[in-house]
Enzyme design. Structure first.
Site, PDB file in Angstrom:
ATOM      1  N   SER A  13       0.844  -1.192   0.000  1.00 10.45           N
ATOM      2  CA  SER A  13       0.000   0.000   0.000  1.00 10.45           C
ATOM      3  C   SER A  13       0.880   1.243   0.000  1.00 10.45           C
ATOM      4  O   SER A  13       2.045   1.187   0.410  1.00 10.45           O
ATOM      5  CB  SER A  13      -0.894   0.009   1.249  1.00 10.45           C
ATOM      6  OG  SER A  13      -1.548   1.249   1.413  1.00 10.45           O
ATOM      7  N   TYR A  36      -2.127  -1.267  10.287  1.00 14.14           N
ATOM      8  CA  TYR A  36      -2.142  -1.364   8.829  1.00 14.14           C
ATOM      9  C   TYR A  36      -0.815  -0.882   8.256  1.00 14.14           C
ATOM     10  O   TYR A  36      -0.230  -1.523   7.372  1.00 14.14           O
ATOM     11  CB  TYR A  36      -3.298  -0.532   8.283  1.00 14.14           C
ATOM     12  CG  TYR A  36      -3.564  -0.721   6.811  1.00 14.14           C
ATOM     13  CD1 TYR A  36      -4.269  -1.829   6.358  1.00 14.14           C
ATOM     14  CD2 TYR A  36      -3.131   0.217   5.874  1.00 14.14           C
ATOM     15  CE1 TYR A  36      -4.539  -1.998   5.005  1.00 14.14           C
ATOM     16  CE2 TYR A  36      -3.395   0.050   4.524  1.00 14.14           C
ATOM     17  CZ  TYR A  36      -4.097  -1.061   4.092  1.00 14.14           C
ATOM     18  OH  TYR A  36      -4.358  -1.243   2.758  1.00 14.14           O
TER      19      TYR A  36
END
Length: 256
Positions: free
Chosen positions: A142, A155
């Site tokens: 990401s 995350y």
């Protein structure tokens, strides 16, 4: 892109980037194993592909369970006779302020996003070596492996781990002819952004990208298809930023 007759496993294949990629791979002649914990979503994805004339099979998997992931890989080879592409895409985010983050939430995100990717990488690599296949392993990282935002502590950690896992595994698997690559999406129009939708701040997420809108899963799938094809043979150990320029600027300047 050369994907005809390739066998691909796609985790998180029941929705979002995963299902879009599964449909694209199948449309290009690949045989796809749709792996997802959500049985209903996974079977619907399988049905869509079959209705379009593609070849796909659903397999229920918990990517945070090592044995389950090895069983998934074995199933794919038993079903289709080979394994060419492993797309470790399944991921979650538990959105909480740092001071409120509890041990269970922290561990769950890492179990799926980090450990699940490792399990998929290793299980696929072992099977490819066993079969003598020069396959491709693709992992979803990401842009949040590079920059941070409030409420996504675990995350960030998990996706940062995936980024270095790509490079490390690529080095060790190169002698076997196995490529390892990754993608780093920005804001994609999937359910993982639902918390931001509830907070009414989607304009901030959309405005972080040069087109001033979310990326569609089908756009990400095009990059994953290229990375899984022979045409991308020179890309190895790299993270491809599919971010619509989100990492490239801090302030937006509108032109009249």
């Amino acid at each position: 892109m050369t994907l005809k007759d390739k066998v691909a496993i796609i985790t998180g294949g029941g929705g979002g980037i995963g299902s879009a990629t599964a449909e694209l791979y199948a449309s290009k002649g690949a045989k796809v194993v749709i792996a997802d914990f959500n049985e209903q979503a996974g079977k619907k994805a399988e049905e869509r592909i079959r209705n379009q004339g593609g070849e796909a099979t659903f397999y229920k998997v918990d990517v945070s369970d090592l044995e389950d992931v090895h069983n998934l890989v074995n199933f794919a080879v038993e079903k289709y006779g080979s394994l060419d592409v492993m797309f470790n895409n399944a991921g979650i985010d538990i959105h909480k302020p740092f001071l409120e983050y509890d041990r269970e939430s922290y561990q769950r995100v890492l179990d799926v996003n980090q450990h699940g990717v490792f399990y998929g990488m290793q299980a696929a690599a072992k099977k490819m070596v066993e079969l003598g296949k020069k396959g491709v392993i693709i992992n979803t990282s990401s842009i949040y492996a590079y920059v941070v935002a409030p409420g996504s502590f675990a995350y960030h950690i998990s996706k940062s781990a995936v980024k270095i896992m790509v490079t490390s595994a690529a080095l060790e698997l190169a002698p076997y002819g196995i490529r390892v690559v990754g993608i780093a999406p920005a804001g994609v129009n999937t359910g993982i952004l639902d918390d931001y939708r509830k907070q009414g701040i989607m304009d901030i997420i959309e405005g972080a990208q040069m087109s001033n809108k979310l990326i569609e899963p089908e756009e990400i799938a095009q990059t994953v298809a290229f990375l899984g094809s022979e045409e991308s043979s020179a890309i190895n150990g790299s993270i491809v930023k599919v971010d619509d320029g989100a990492l490239g600027f801090k302030f937006r300047f509108e032109h009249n």
